[in-house]
Design a protein around this motif. Sequence first.
Motif, mmCIF file in Angstrom:
data_model
loop_
_atom_site.group_PDB
_atom_site.id
_atom_site.type_symbol
_atom_site.label_atom_id
_atom_site.label_comp_id
_atom_site.label_asym_id
_atom_site.label_seq_id
_atom_site.Cartn_x
_atom_site.Cartn_y
_atom_site.Cartn_z
ATOM 1 N N HIS A 269 -75.106 33.407 -32.803
ATOM 2 C CA HIS A 269 -76.056 32.361 -32.438
ATOM 3 C C HIS A 269 -75.665 31.658 -31.142
ATOM 4 O O HIS A 269 -76.516 31.031 -30.501
ATOM 5 N N ALA A 270 -74.412 31.782 -30.745
ATOM 6 C CA ALA A 270 -73.976 31.184 -29.476
ATOM 7 C C ALA A 270 -74.162 32.141 -28.298
ATOM 8 O O ALA A 270 -74.129 31.716 -27.143
ATOM 9 N N ALA A 271 -74.363 33.431 -28.591
ATOM 10 C CA ALA A 271 -74.442 34.435 -27.529
ATOM 11 C C ALA A 271 -75.795 34.392 -26.809
ATOM 12 O O ALA A 271 -76.821 34.033 -27.397
ATOM 13 N N ALA B 276 -74.580 44.984 -14.332
ATOM 14 C CA ALA B 276 -75.580 44.492 -15.282
ATOM 15 C C ALA B 276 -75.310 43.038 -15.650
ATOM 16 O O ALA B 276 -76.235 42.216 -15.725
ATOM 17 N N VAL B 277 -74.047 42.706 -15.866
ATOM 18 C CA VAL B 277 -73.695 41.324 -16.215
ATOM 19 C C VAL B 277 -73.960 40.387 -15.034
ATOM 20 O O VAL B 277 -74.484 39.283 -15.209
ATOM 21 N N ARG B 278 -73.633 40.847 -13.848
ATOM 22 C CA ARG B 278 -73.927 40.009 -12.680
ATOM 23 C C ARG B 278 -75.426 39.786 -12.512
ATOM 24 O O ARG B 278 -75.860 38.772 -11.955
ATOM 25 N N GLY B 279 -76.233 40.741 -12.995
ATOM 26 C CA GLY B 279 -77.682 40.582 -12.934
ATOM 27 C C GLY B 279 -78.261 39.766 -14.064
ATOM 28 O O GLY B 279 -79.455 39.444 -14.040
ATOM 29 N N GLY B 280 -77.440 39.439 -15.059
ATOM 30 C CA GLY B 280 -77.916 38.562 -16.121
ATOM 31 C C GLY B 280 -77.734 39.057 -17.534
ATOM 32 O O GLY B 280 -78.069 38.342 -18.487
ATOM 33 N N ALA B 281 -77.214 40.271 -17.737
ATOM 34 C CA ALA B 281 -76.976 40.757 -19.099
ATOM 35 C C ALA B 281 -75.937 39.879 -19.779
ATOM 36 O O ALA B 281 -74.881 39.609 -19.217
ATOM 37 N N GLY B 282 -76.235 39.456 -21.002
ATOM 38 C CA GLY B 282 -75.339 38.555 -21.715
ATOM 39 C C GLY B 282 -74.530 39.224 -22.798
ATOM 40 O O GLY B 282 -73.642 38.597 -23.386
ATOM 41 N N MET B 283 -74.835 40.492 -23.090
ATOM 42 C CA MET B 283 -74.074 41.249 -24.080
ATOM 43 C C MET B 283 -74.108 42.717 -23.693
ATOM 44 O O MET B 283 -75.110 43.203 -23.168
ATOM 45 N N ILE B 284 -73.010 43.417 -23.967
ATOM 46 C CA ILE B 284 -72.872 44.823 -23.606
ATOM 47 C C ILE B 284 -72.482 45.630 -24.834
ATOM 48 O O ILE B 284 -71.545 45.269 -25.554
ATOM 49 N N GLN B 285 -73.194 46.731 -25.057
ATOM 50 C CA GLN B 285 -72.808 47.674 -26.109
ATOM 51 C C GLN B 285 -72.378 48.985 -25.447
ATOM 52 O O GLN B 285 -73.113 49.540 -24.633
ATOM 53 N N LEU B 286 -71.213 49.456 -25.820
ATOM 54 C CA LEU B 286 -70.688 50.702 -25.280
ATOM 55 C C LEU B 286 -71.014 51.829 -26.256
ATOM 56 O O LEU B 286 -70.498 51.876 -27.374
ATOM 57 N N ARG B 287 -71.894 52.729 -25.810
ATOM 58 C CA ARG B 287 -72.344 53.833 -26.668
ATOM 59 C C ARG B 287 -72.105 55.154 -25.944
ATOM 60 O O ARG B 287 -72.589 55.367 -24.837
ATOM 61 N N ASP B 288 -71.347 56.015 -26.590
ATOM 62 C CA ASP B 288 -71.093 57.348 -26.062
ATOM 63 C C ASP B 288 -70.801 58.248 -27.250
ATOM 64 O O ASP B 288 -69.686 58.240 -27.795
ATOM 65 N N LYS B 289 -71.789 59.009 -27.670
ATOM 66 C CA LYS B 289 -71.650 59.855 -28.855
ATOM 67 C C LYS B 289 -70.710 61.030 -28.616
ATOM 68 O O LYS B 289 -70.228 61.635 -29.575
ATOM 69 N N GLN B 290 -70.455 61.385 -27.353
ATOM 70 C CA GLN B 290 -69.629 62.544 -27.034
ATOM 71 C C GLN B 290 -68.159 62.188 -26.833
ATOM 72 O O GLN B 290 -67.298 63.056 -26.976
ATOM 73 N N ALA B 291 -67.872 60.966 -26.507
ATOM 74 C CA ALA B 291 -66.496 60.571 -26.208
ATOM 75 C C ALA B 291 -65.644 60.561 -27.474
ATOM 76 O O ALA B 291 -66.136 60.278 -28.574
ATOM 77 N N GLY C 120 -63.905 36.411 -13.818
ATOM 78 C CA GLY C 120 -62.951 35.355 -14.134
ATOM 79 C C GLY C 120 -63.166 34.836 -15.551
ATOM 80 O O GLY C 120 -63.479 35.605 -16.460
ATOM 81 N N PRO C 121 -63.025 33.533 -15.758
ATOM 82 C CA PRO C 121 -63.134 32.969 -17.109
ATOM 83 C C PRO C 121 -64.482 33.254 -17.797
ATOM 84 O O PRO C 121 -64.557 33.283 -19.031
ATOM 85 N N ARG C 122 -65.529 33.472 -17.014
ATOM 86 C CA ARG C 122 -66.849 33.716 -17.620
ATOM 87 C C ARG C 122 -66.886 35.028 -18.394
ATOM 88 O O ARG C 122 -67.769 35.231 -19.233
ATOM 89 N N ALA C 123 -65.942 35.925 -18.161
ATOM 90 C CA ALA C 123 -65.919 37.200 -18.868
ATOM 91 C C ALA C 123 -65.822 37.001 -20.374
ATOM 92 O O ALA C 123 -66.334 37.807 -21.152
ATOM 93 N N ALA C 124 -65.171 35.913 -20.791
ATOM 94 C CA ALA C 124 -65.010 35.642 -22.218
ATOM 95 C C ALA C 124 -66.336 35.357 -22.900
ATOM 96 O O ALA C 124 -66.438 35.430 -24.129
ATOM 97 N N GLN C 125 -67.356 35.030 -22.116
ATOM 98 C CA GLN C 125 -68.674 34.722 -22.677
ATOM 99 C C GLN C 125 -69.533 35.973 -22.867
ATOM 100 O O GLN C 125 -70.651 35.875 -23.383
ATOM 101 N N ILE C 126 -69.043 37.137 -22.459
ATOM 102 C CA ILE C 126 -69.816 38.377 -22.547
ATOM 103 C C ILE C 126 -69.246 39.241 -23.682
ATOM 104 O O ILE C 126 -68.235 39.925 -23.495
ATOM 105 N N PRO C 127 -69.863 39.222 -24.855
ATOM 106 C CA PRO C 127 -69.340 40.038 -25.952
ATOM 107 C C PRO C 127 -69.490 41.525 -25.655
ATOM 108 O O PRO C 127 -70.513 41.973 -25.130
ATOM 109 N N LEU C 128 -68.447 42.287 -25.995
ATOM 110 C CA LEU C 128 -68.494 43.741 -25.923
ATOM 111 C C LEU C 128 -68.633 44.291 -27.337
ATOM 112 O O LEU C 128 -67.911 43.884 -28.249
#
Length: 241
Positions: free
Chosen positions: A10-12, A38-53, A74-82
């Motif tokens: 709810h905070a994300a 993507a984050v610099r453009g405004g993405a607030g959350m990132i999902q890493l998906r790679d079915k082959q890796a 910098g410190p703002r990275a902590a606000q971007i959930p992976l």
Amino acid sequence: MSRSSLRVAHAADLRLYFVTDSALCGGIDAVPDVVLAAVRGGAGMIQLRDKQASDADLAELVEQCRRILASGLGPRAAQIPLVVNDRLAVAEQTRCHLHVGQGDASPAQAREVLGAELMIGLSTGTAEQVREALAEGVADILGIGPIRATATKTDAAAPLGLDGLAACLAPWKTARGRHPSAAAGLPRTVAIGGLDDTLVSDVAATGIDGICVVSAIATAADPQAAAASLLGAFDHGRGQR
């Protein structure tokens, strides 16, 4: 809203949630740079998906993305959930949030392994699956879709369209109708599947918390500009509600 993972959800900032595809990004080594753009453009959350890796390669990708975000933001990275797609073992190893599909480990199984602090997302493709997820009460974020057919995920369910999306969101509308705070105990919601600038505004107008995109950013010549455009379209649609 007792568990800490739901409070994190709810905070994300879920307005724009980027799901990576290593092949579309130009290879797994290119993914961290696309994520940062993507984050610099405004993405607030990132999902890493790679079915082959392999699990080892995906775990390394998590760490690479953490490093590049910390270096670039910098410190703002902590606000971007992976978030890791599907791989419960990788999520446990890296202490990363997890997203599962209907055929993956159940949210309840994932919760037993990951505990109460890490977010668990779940893909849903029908109003019935949404109701089942709400009854189970474990998932913190529900991905709802596909809204429109997409080549990115060939095994996806039938497209919902805007009417189907609205039907899936009915429990949140009912909760807010009773009292605005009633929705605070429900999971967050994001729409996914075939979304681009032309559709995002209409999706935002349904009251959903955000949108998930893959190819709209991963294949863009300028991922940062693509993310900014999508976020602008979402905010415009939200303002038209």
